[in-house]
Design an enzyme around this catalytic site. Structure first.
Site, PDB file in Angstrom:
ATOM      1  N   LYS A 125       0.863  -1.187   0.000  1.00  0.00           N
ATOM      2  CA  LYS A 125       0.000   0.000   0.000  1.00  0.00           C
ATOM      3  C   LYS A 125       0.893   1.229   0.000  1.00  0.00           C
ATOM      4  CE  LYS A 125      -4.374   1.226   0.163  1.00  0.00           C
ATOM      5  NZ  LYS A 125      -5.561   0.557  -0.391  1.00  0.00           N
ATOM      6  N   ASP A 165      -6.969   4.476  -4.609  1.00  0.00           N
ATOM      7  CA  ASP A 165      -7.658   4.353  -3.316  1.00  0.00           C
ATOM      8  C   ASP A 165      -8.259   5.743  -3.078  1.00  0.00           C
ATOM      9  OD1 ASP A 165      -7.829   2.426  -0.793  1.00  0.00           O
ATOM     10  OD2 ASP A 165      -7.462   4.396   0.026  1.00  0.00           O
TER      11      ASP A 165
HETATM   12  P1  NDP Z   1     -12.843   7.970  -3.008  1.00  0.00           P
HETATM   13  O1  NDP Z   1     -11.786   8.962  -2.767  1.00  0.00           O
HETATM   14  O2  NDP Z   1     -13.337   7.746  -4.380  1.00  0.00           O
HETATM   15  O3  NDP Z   1     -14.110   8.277  -2.083  1.00  0.00           O
HETATM   16  C1  NDP Z   1     -14.023   8.338  -0.706  1.00  0.00           C
HETATM   17  C2  NDP Z   1     -15.343   8.837  -0.174  1.00  0.00           C
HETATM   18  O4  NDP Z   1     -15.352   8.743   1.234  1.00  0.00           O
HETATM   19  C3  NDP Z   1     -15.607  10.289  -0.524  1.00  0.00           C
HETATM   20  O5  NDP Z   1     -16.980  10.479  -0.672  1.00  0.00           O
HETATM   21  C4  NDP Z   1     -15.085  11.029   0.694  1.00  0.00           C
HETATM   22  O6  NDP Z   1     -15.700  12.288   0.897  1.00  0.00           O
HETATM   23  C5  NDP Z   1     -15.482  10.065   1.796  1.00  0.00           C
HETATM   24  N1  NDP Z   1     -14.534  10.210   2.907  1.00  0.00           N
HETATM   25  C6  NDP Z   1     -13.203  10.004   2.875  1.00  0.00           C
HETATM   26  N2  NDP Z   1     -12.660  10.256   4.067  1.00  0.00           N
HETATM   27  C7  NDP Z   1     -13.666  10.628   4.852  1.00  0.00           C
HETATM   28  C8  NDP Z   1     -13.763  11.015   6.205  1.00  0.00           C
HETATM   29  N3  NDP Z   1     -12.666  11.069   6.988  1.00  0.00           N
HETATM   30  N4  NDP Z   1     -14.990  11.289   6.688  1.00  0.00           N
HETATM   31  C9  NDP Z   1     -16.088  11.231   5.899  1.00  0.00           C
HETATM   32  N5  NDP Z   1     -16.057  10.883   4.606  1.00  0.00           N
HETATM   33  C10 NDP Z   1     -14.887  10.594   4.101  1.00  0.00           C
HETATM   34  O7  NDP Z   1     -12.279   6.590  -2.377  1.00  0.00           O
HETATM   35  P2  NDP Z   1     -12.780   5.110  -2.656  1.00  0.00           P
HETATM   36  O8  NDP Z   1     -14.245   5.089  -2.890  1.00  0.00           O
HETATM   37  O9  NDP Z   1     -11.869   4.520  -3.652  1.00  0.00           O
HETATM   38  O10 NDP Z   1     -12.431   4.404  -1.260  1.00  0.00           O
HETATM   39  C11 NDP Z   1     -13.370   4.329  -0.186  1.00  0.00           C
HETATM   40  C12 NDP Z   1     -12.959   3.226   0.768  1.00  0.00           C
HETATM   41  O11 NDP Z   1     -12.913   1.974   0.076  1.00  0.00           O
HETATM   42  C13 NDP Z   1     -11.582   3.377   1.415  1.00  0.00           C
HETATM   43  O12 NDP Z   1     -11.611   2.811   2.710  1.00  0.00           O
HETATM   44  C14 NDP Z   1     -10.693   2.524   0.522  1.00  0.00           C
HETATM   45  O13 NDP Z   1      -9.515   2.083   1.188  1.00  0.00           O
HETATM   46  C15 NDP Z   1     -11.634   1.355   0.253  1.00  0.00           C
HETATM   47  N6  NDP Z   1     -11.322   0.538  -0.918  1.00  0.00           N
HETATM   48  C16 NDP Z   1     -11.235   1.112  -2.165  1.00  0.00           C
HETATM   49  C17 NDP Z   1     -10.964   0.331  -3.260  1.00  0.00           C
HETATM   50  C18 NDP Z   1     -10.985   0.863  -4.642  1.00  0.00           C
HETATM   51  O14 NDP Z   1     -10.924   0.045  -5.576  1.00  0.00           O
HETATM   52  N7  NDP Z   1     -11.086   2.153  -4.861  1.00  0.00           N
HETATM   53  C19 NDP Z   1     -10.669  -1.119  -3.105  1.00  0.00           C
HETATM   54  C20 NDP Z   1     -10.881  -1.639  -1.771  1.00  0.00           C
HETATM   55  C21 NDP Z   1     -11.162  -0.795  -0.731  1.00  0.00           C
HETATM   56  P3  NDP Z   1     -14.904  13.618   0.478  1.00  0.00           P
HETATM   57  O15 NDP Z   1     -14.749  13.553  -0.997  1.00  0.00           O
HETATM   58  O16 NDP Z   1     -15.747  14.753   0.947  1.00  0.00           O
HETATM   59  O17 NDP Z   1     -13.599  13.539   1.208  1.00  0.00           O
END
Ligand code: NDP
Length: 450
Positions: A125, A165
């Site tokens: 990671k 991510d």
């Molecule tokens: P994105 O950046 O596309 O989206 C993240 C979302 O979560 C955004 O809406 C963001 O809001 C919100 N968010 C992030 N941090 C916070 C916080 N501290 N409090 C509230 N909302 C928050 O990321 P992903 O969708 O790719 O990833 C989401 C999760 O899934 C993570 O845990 C990641 O590790 C996991 N994951 C992702 C994979 C992938 O293929 N992308 C694979 C496996 C797991 P805002 O934009 O306002 O910050």
């Protein structure tokens, strides 16, 4: 068991202040106790002492120039955790909350997740404390180029293959890939999540969210239920949340929430998916703008959340999909979800539920799919992208989606069978941890002391 206890204590001394990493390590190691009782040879091979220590950690400085001409400095990380099963594989996170402890927790989880997919990929990671929010495209590009100028010497299609991510989507992967190509002169599958015109896999963008829904479907089917007709809570509004919502609609369920860091949307008639994509994938806007098209929906600003949790989890529904970030679902949230009759939770995010919340779900014996199993569809499809790159092919969506569905069903089956084997048939946390660990540990023993 002193073996587990002593290893955790040593970890806290040797890697101080890495709270999320201890949380992840403790969850895994505590689940392994019954395995160690049956198979003491893991102790003889010092497997857990070896598995909690990354093979390599790279930390570097990233300097870039903002639009005002000022030089900015960020920290960069790549943790190459375990390569027993294949090249290091795991995403890059760009978010101001990123520290070495966060990257280590994510890398540690990734080892077992990748093992569960049954594909030849090790765990890694990386990321940076860079905040892409509010930055221009030019700033994002200059940051990504600078990040890759250090990272490129540590990665390669058969050594370490990063992906996206939080904060790293198609735009960032494009800039990172362009710089890798410029520096090395090679056009090769060194990153996944690439654009479809230049080596990306159809279905990769959708895979984590789709996979989390398939995992929920598997859990429900095992209990004689179906996802069809269910009302669902989804947190987050990024890549994972959007494609969780899309698949839920496809399977006849109704997702009624989504959230970003500023607030939560509750739309009881169902989230408007096209509008959500427009707001987040095109305009990169706040969710509050949803109300301009749907004044009947409600918006709960983050300031108004309950003191002990998150607004999403206080809304009555049948199934919950945490898809935002770590520890976003607290003990108080878990109590409310159970009180409201939620019977299934499938984690799209990594470690979104606190340890106390997980204990509540396990005690209640509901269908609970931990992130390392439920969100493994993303990395599995990344590996399918690697396979397409190395054979210079691009598979159609039907083939990728069919494989994803099959992989998620296999992961569920492995977790359920292992949970059963250890006498706790509803505990998929135990099942996922033991099944993933056994595969990596047995391979480490086969490969000798390296
Ligand atoms: P994105 O950046 O596309 O989206 C993240 C979302 O979560 C955004 O809406 C963001 O809001 C919100 N968010 C992030 N941090 C916070 C916080 N501290 N409090 C509230 N909302 C928050 O990321 P992903 O969708 O790719 O990833 C989401 C999760 O899934 C993570 O845990 C990641 O590790 C996991 N994951 C992702 C994979 C992938 O293929 N992308 C694979 C496996 C797991 P805002 O934009 O306002 O910050």
């Amino acid at each position: 068991m002193p073996y587990v206890h002593d290893t955790l204590e040593r970890l806290k001394k040797s890697s101080p202040a890495q709270t999320e990493f201890y949380q992840a390590a403790e969850e895994v190691l505590e689940c392994l106790r019954p395995l160690f009782e049956r198979s003491p040879h893991y102790h003889d091979h010092s497997i857990i002492e070896r598995i909690v220590e990354p093979e390599r950690q790279i930390m570097f400085r990233i300097c870039w120039t903002d639009d005002a001409g000022k030089v900015q400095v960020n920290k960069g990380y790549r943790v190459q955790f375990n390569s027993a099963l294949g090249p290091y594989k795991g995403g890059l996170r760009f978010h101001p909350s990123v520290t070495s402890g966060i990257i280590k927790f994510l890398g540690f989880e990734q080892i077992f997740k990748n093992a569960l997919t049954g594909l030849p990929i090790g765990g890694g990671k990386g990321g940076s404390d860079f905040d892409p929010k509010g930055k221009s495209d030019g700033e994002i590009m200059r940051f990504c180029q600078s990040f890759m100028t250090e990272l490129y010497r540590h990665i390669g299609p058969t050594t370490d293959v990063p992906a996206g991510d939080i904060g790293v989507g198609a735009r960032e992967i494009g800039y990172l890939y362009g710089q890798y190509k410029r520096l090395t002169g090679r056009y090769e599958g060194v990153l996944t999540g690439k654009g479809l015109d230049w080596g990306g896999s159809i279905g990769r963008k959708e895979a984590t969210g789709y996979g989390a829904v398939y995992f929920a479907q598997n859990m429900l089917q095992a209990r004689g239920e179906s996802i069809e007709g269910k009302t669902c809570l989804v947190s987050g509004a990024g890549n994972v949340a959007i494609y969780t919502i899309e698949k839920l609609y496809e399977l006849g369920a109704t997702p009624i929430t989504c959230s970003d860091s500023r607030g939560t949307i509750h739309d009881p008639r169902g989230i408007d998916l096209d509008l959500l994509k427009e707001l987040k994938e095109v305009k990169r806007a706040s969710l509050e703008e949803y109300l301009a098209n749907h004044p009947e929906a409600s918006y709960i600003p983050a300031n108004d959340y309950p003191a002990d949790g998150h607004a999403v989890w206080r809304i009555p529904a049948d199934v919950a999909f945490p898809c935002a970030t770590q520890n976003e679902l607290t003990d108080g949230d878990a109590e409310t979800l159970l009180g409201n009759g939620v019977t299934c939770i499938s984690e799209g995010a990594n470690m979104p539920s606190t340890a106390a919340a997980v204990d509540r779900f396990l005690d209640a014996k509901i269908a609970y799919g931990p992130g390392k199993a439920a969100n493994a569809g993303g990395v599995a499809t990344s590996q399918l992208e690697m396979a397409q790159n190395s054979s210079m092919q691009q598979w159609p969506l039907e083939k990728v989606d069919a494989k994803l569905k099959e992989i998620m069903a296999n992961i569920h089956q492995q977790c359920a069978d292992t949970a059963e084997e250890f006498g706790e048939p509803t505990n998929l946390v135990l099942g996922a941890n033991i099944a993933g660990f056994r595969k990596v540990a047995d391979t480490m023993i086969d490969q000798g002391v390296v």
